[in-house]
Design an enzyme around this catalytic site. Structure first.
Site, PDB file in Angstrom:
ATOM      1  N   SER A 153      -8.686  23.807 -48.709  1.00 45.21           N
ATOM      2  CA  SER A 153      -9.636  23.321 -47.701  1.00 45.21           C
ATOM      3  C   SER A 153      -9.967  21.852 -47.936  1.00 45.21           C
ATOM      4  O   SER A 153     -10.246  21.113 -47.002  1.00 45.21           O
ATOM      5  CB  SER A 153     -10.925  24.147 -47.781  1.00 45.21           C
ATOM      6  OG  SER A 153     -10.648  25.503 -47.534  1.00 45.21           O
ATOM      7  N   LEU A 378      -8.988  55.910 -37.341  1.00 45.49           N
ATOM      8  CA  LEU A 378      -7.818  56.777 -37.176  1.00 45.49           C
ATOM      9  C   LEU A 378      -7.493  57.566 -38.446  1.00 45.49           C
ATOM     10  O   LEU A 378      -6.540  58.359 -38.460  1.00 45.49           O
ATOM     11  CB  LEU A 378      -6.605  55.951 -36.720  1.00 45.49           C
ATOM     12  CG  LEU A 378      -6.787  55.287 -35.339  1.00 45.49           C
ATOM     13  CD1 LEU A 378      -5.613  54.397 -35.017  1.00 45.49           C
ATOM     14  CD2 LEU A 378      -6.975  56.333 -34.244  1.00 45.49           C
ATOM     15  N   GLY A 379      -8.246  57.335 -39.489  1.00 43.90           N
ATOM     16  CA  GLY A 379      -8.164  58.179 -40.685  1.00 43.90           C
ATOM     17  C   GLY A 379      -6.784  58.205 -41.308  1.00 43.90           C
ATOM     18  O   GLY A 379      -6.139  57.158 -41.455  1.00 43.90           O
ATOM     19  N   GLU A 403      -5.524  27.569 -40.775  1.00 43.94           N
ATOM     20  CA  GLU A 403      -6.159  26.578 -39.887  1.00 43.94           C
ATOM     21  C   GLU A 403      -7.649  26.435 -40.206  1.00 43.94           C
ATOM     22  O   GLU A 403      -8.479  26.335 -39.321  1.00 43.94           O
ATOM     23  CB  GLU A 403      -5.954  26.941 -38.420  1.00 43.94           C
ATOM     24  CG  GLU A 403      -4.516  26.882 -37.953  1.00 43.94           C
ATOM     25  CD  GLU A 403      -3.861  25.543 -38.239  1.00 43.94           C
ATOM     26  OE1 GLU A 403      -2.975  25.509 -39.107  1.00 43.94           O
ATOM     27  OE2 GLU A 403      -4.250  24.539 -37.621  1.00 43.94           O
ATOM     28  N   GLY A 404      -7.947  26.430 -41.495  1.00 42.70           N
ATOM     29  CA  GLY A 404      -9.344  26.367 -41.941  1.00 42.70           C
ATOM     30  C   GLY A 404      -9.867  27.773 -42.109  1.00 42.70           C
ATOM     31  O   GLY A 404      -9.841  28.574 -41.174  1.00 42.70           O
TER      32      GLY A 404
END
Lengths: 426, 366
Positions: A153, A378-379, A403-404
């Protein structure tokens, strides 16, 4: 006027993209997830002419614009609505719905292209982008190399250097870049290019950082590692090492001056940072596509099991799962509308740095949350590799990172709304 | 074509409302909340802005631009930014007028709408919400039974703004034969209609709301909203959610701006607290949520104006704005710390008001 009408052109394009997504991407999505470094050839083959035509028309537009500027002709009432960015967001949302990992392998100038479009001269655009505009030629890729092992970053910590050799009038690049999307496709597998961020003056901090175009075949440039990732496995992610890599002087994008006032303005680092004004909404759109896919599958599977969402039920009659689904639909809609707003502002020529970070922060997080929840709902079947939902959960996470990261985008939003500089709010 | 900019007319309207909310609502909100009473002149000035005629078509005396839901949403956000309770108080008669506009017969529109385009505020209201923890806005328990060309209403209502002084109230009830929900225009003083206690609420104190009971209230058949065809109840309920959403965005935005300004001024550990990520990030998240909610309100309003089905949209929207409003106002109090808990600052009032949106599903204001 506040309006949400989708232009007819965009609708047609979305239909085409949906066809590609359904017939080409979805059926091969699992295969390319399980075979990490294989290339999604079916998708690439189909999309190359489409992308090349797109690039061709963008280039032609740039030429016309340059001609007009030369002759100083006023734009004679040519008030055609610009929907280029909005249209791209719709396209990407739909392709990401098909398979975001394959979408990331789109044969095009990619993020490198964004940077070139943002700051390059017409001559540079011709030199660098023509290879992406010829549908008869072999597919080509472009990439952007920013991140380094010690600079994530914190882009100002970049230590890849570019030194001008005044004798040959060439830039000499040294350093290592990582996490470069489509880097191998661009450098080793096609006649592509990578836009590399390097510093020409470390003491100058950000002002010394410049983007350079490095073309495939440049001696001293080596792809050293292909990453093994949590998700988006069909997407090529590599490390690149530069050892005395020499490139022509004119491969620098924007001004080479460090303390030129122009350089601090639209043409230099800040100018090239404009890449994010589009790339962040693009990531947001892809995140929305992935999450929509997961949510649709979840609703279908629930419906097969006899559970439908009643939108006109009293709150106390909703089950936890029905409530979860409604909440996820809200998150999805919120993300998509923020994304469209950022794209629309770009089309209108408005500054959208705040709004593009907003949509990226929201969509990246929402998509991750939605996909994780869908696997939960959905287990045992959600967790199974027989279905795609577990893949979508792994794929979705990247949108909150690249993108950050989420946090970096929040930081940008916070600075903007509080009116703080990057020195005041660190 | 996708676009996010209000028309020039809408912008001028927002500016006019903003001047009013800044000069009138903001200044009187604290005392009105404390006293549970709105200053009459503030309400009058709000009505004199002439907002409601802007939503009513010209054949009934208004000047609607055809974007009634969007224009209404823009107006309500701006009003609620000032003070949501005073805003609802001032705007309450619209809950009657707009029900007529969206679902009334031609005759009902001719009869009732012109008065709402006048300078003087007609006193009228709507009764939909019922006093029950299992209240279902889609299926109110209040019953309508047909008897000899009349309709007989029985049931309990609550959260009816201005009920004590309203000349007439639209009462929503379920037809005992068809199970359909319709509105019925009930005149004040009708036998069997009893205006009960004023509701004592956590927030929304500056708007007098009442419970009312209907014991064999007999209404002529032609007073059914929409006449023989009956009421387009779905539209009214869906639009009520758009209105609530717009109000919630106004409250959220107010809280965000206040906390932002405070964070820039409040110095601790030698620096404004806004320079700390813990505070700054929370404000950034609120800003994103407020904007997202506003866009969702606009989209739903746009669909409503086009007459598209929006039940799914408004259900999603309602859940979203309830959460957003709580997050925004809770964050407002949190950023101010202990000071936020003190009633001198408006943020605690906004937090109390924001919780109200969960209880107000069915307050039909757009």
């Amino acid at each position: 006027m506040i309006d949400f009408t989708i232009p007819e052109k965009v609708k047609q394009q979305t239909q085409m993209a949906e066809m590609v997504a359904t017939t080409i991407m979805r059926p091969t999505a699992r295969k390319y997830d399980e075979n990490e470094h294989d290339r999604p050839v079916e998708f690439i083959k189909f999309m190359w002419p489409v992308m090349a035509d797109r690039q061709k028309s963008t280039l032609e537009k740039a030429r016309r614009k340059a001609e007009q500027a030369d002759t100083d002709e006023p734009e004679n009432g040519n008030k055609k609505e610009n929907i280029a960015n909005l249209s791209m967001l719709f396209l990407i949302e739909q392709l990401a719905w098909g398979d975001v990992a394959q979408y990331l392998s789109l044969p095009s100038a990619g993020l490198g292209g964004f940077a070139i479009e943002a700051v390059a001269t017409l001559d540079q655009k011709e030199r660098f982008l023509s290879r992406y505009a010829d549908s008869k030629a072999k597919p080509a890729w472009g990439a952007m190399a920013m991140t380094e092992p010690g600079a994530g970053s914190d882009t100002a910590a970049i230590c890849t250097t570019a030194t001008l050799d005044t004798e040959t009038n060439e830039w000499v690049l040294n350093g290592e870049k990582i996490f470069c999307t489509s880097g191998k496709l661009s450098l080793d597998e096609s006649n592509g290019l990578v836009v590399v961020w390097a510093t020409i003056d470390r003491s100058a901090g950000r002002a010394g950082m410049k983007p350079f175009v490095v073309e495939a075949g440049t001696p001293g440039v080596k792809v050293t590692k292909q990453e093994h990732k949590h998700g988006i496995r069909a997407s090529d992610t590599v490390a690149i090492v530069f050892e005395n890599a020499r490139i022509p002087y004119d491969n620098i994008l924007g001004s080479p001056e460090v303390r030129d006032p122009e350089a601090a303005g639209t043409k230099g680092f800040k100018g090239a940072m404009k890449t994010f004004d589009l790339s962040r909404p693009v990531v947001a759109a892809s995140a929305v596509g992935v999450a929509r896919g997961a949510l649709e599958v979840t609703k279908e599977k629930l419906a097969d099991a006899g559970i439908t969402i009643r939108y006109d039920a009293a709150p106390h009659e909703l089950t936890a799962i029905q409530r979860d689904v409604i909440e996820m639909e809200g998150l999805l809609k919120a993300s998509w509308l923020l994304t469209l707003r950022a794209g629309s502002m770009l089309d209108q020529g408005e500054s959208n740095a705040l709004e593009s970070s907003m949509c990226k922060a929201k969509a990246g997080q929402a998509s991750t949350q939605i996909c994780q929840k869908c696997v939960e709902i959905l287990g045992p079947m959600g967790y199974s590799r027989e279905w795609l939902v577990e893949k979508l959960m792994r794929d979705s996470k990247i949108a909150d990172l690249y993108e950050g990261t989420h946090e970096i985008n929040l930081l940008i939003v916070a600075r903007r709304i509080l009116g703080y500089s990057s020195a005041e709010l660190r | 074509m996708i676009a996010f900019t209000p028309t020039n007319e809408q912008k001028m309207l927002i500016d006019a409302i903003h001047r009013y909310t800044e000069n009138q609502l903001r200044k009187s909100a604290h005392d009105a909340d404390e006293a549970s009473e709105a200053p009459a002149d503030v309400i009058t000035k709000g009505w004199e802005l002439g907002l409601l005629p802007g939503l009513i078509p010209d054949q009934y005396g208004g000047y609607s631009d055809g974007q009634a839901a969007i224009t209404g949403a823009l107006a309500l956000e701006e009003l609620a930014w000032g003070d949501v309770a005073l805003a609802v108080n001032m705007w309450a008669p619209a809950s009657f007028a707009l029900a007529i506009m969206h679902s009334g017969t031609e005759e009902q529109k001719q009869t009732y709408l012109p008065a709402f385009c006048d300078v003087d505020r007609p006193l009228a209201s709507a009764a939909l919400i019922e006093p029950s923890v299992v209240f279902d806005p889609w299926r109110p328990k209040t019953s309508a039974v047909r008897q000899n060309g009349h309709i007989v209403l029985n049931g309990e209502k609550t959260y009816v703004p201005l009920a004590n002084e309203a000349e007439r109230i639209v009462v929503y009830a379920t037809d005992s034969e068809t199970g359909k929900v319709d509105g019925y225009i009930v005149e004040q003083g009708t036998v069997g209609l009893t205006i009960g206690e004023r509701n004592k609420l956590m927030g929304f104190r500056a708007v007098p709301m009442y419970s009312l009971s209907l014991n064999d209230v007999s209404v002529p058949a032609e007073k059914r909203l929409g006449g023989d065809e009956g009421t387009d109840y779905r539209t009214i309920l869906n639009r009520s959610r758009i209105a609530l959403g717009a109000l919630a965005v106004g409250v959220g935005r107010a809280s965000l701006e206040y906390a932002r300004d405070y964070a820039r001024e409040r110095v601790q550990f030698g620096a404004p607290i806004g320079t700390k990520q813990a505070i700054a990030f929370r404000l950034a998240e609120v800003a994103i949520e407020v904007d997202a909610a506003r866009l969702m309100v606009w989209e739903a309003a746009w669909k409503a104006d086009k007459g598209e089905p929006i039940t799914q949209d408004t259900t999603i929207l309602k859940q979203y704005i309830d959460k957003m409003a709580m997050f925004a106002t809770d964050s407002g109090v949190q950023v101010l710390g202990g000071h936020g808990y003190i009633r001198e600052h408006p943020v605690e009032r906004w937090l109390r008001n924001a919780r109200g949106f969960a209880a107000l599903d069915g307050l039909a204001l757009v």
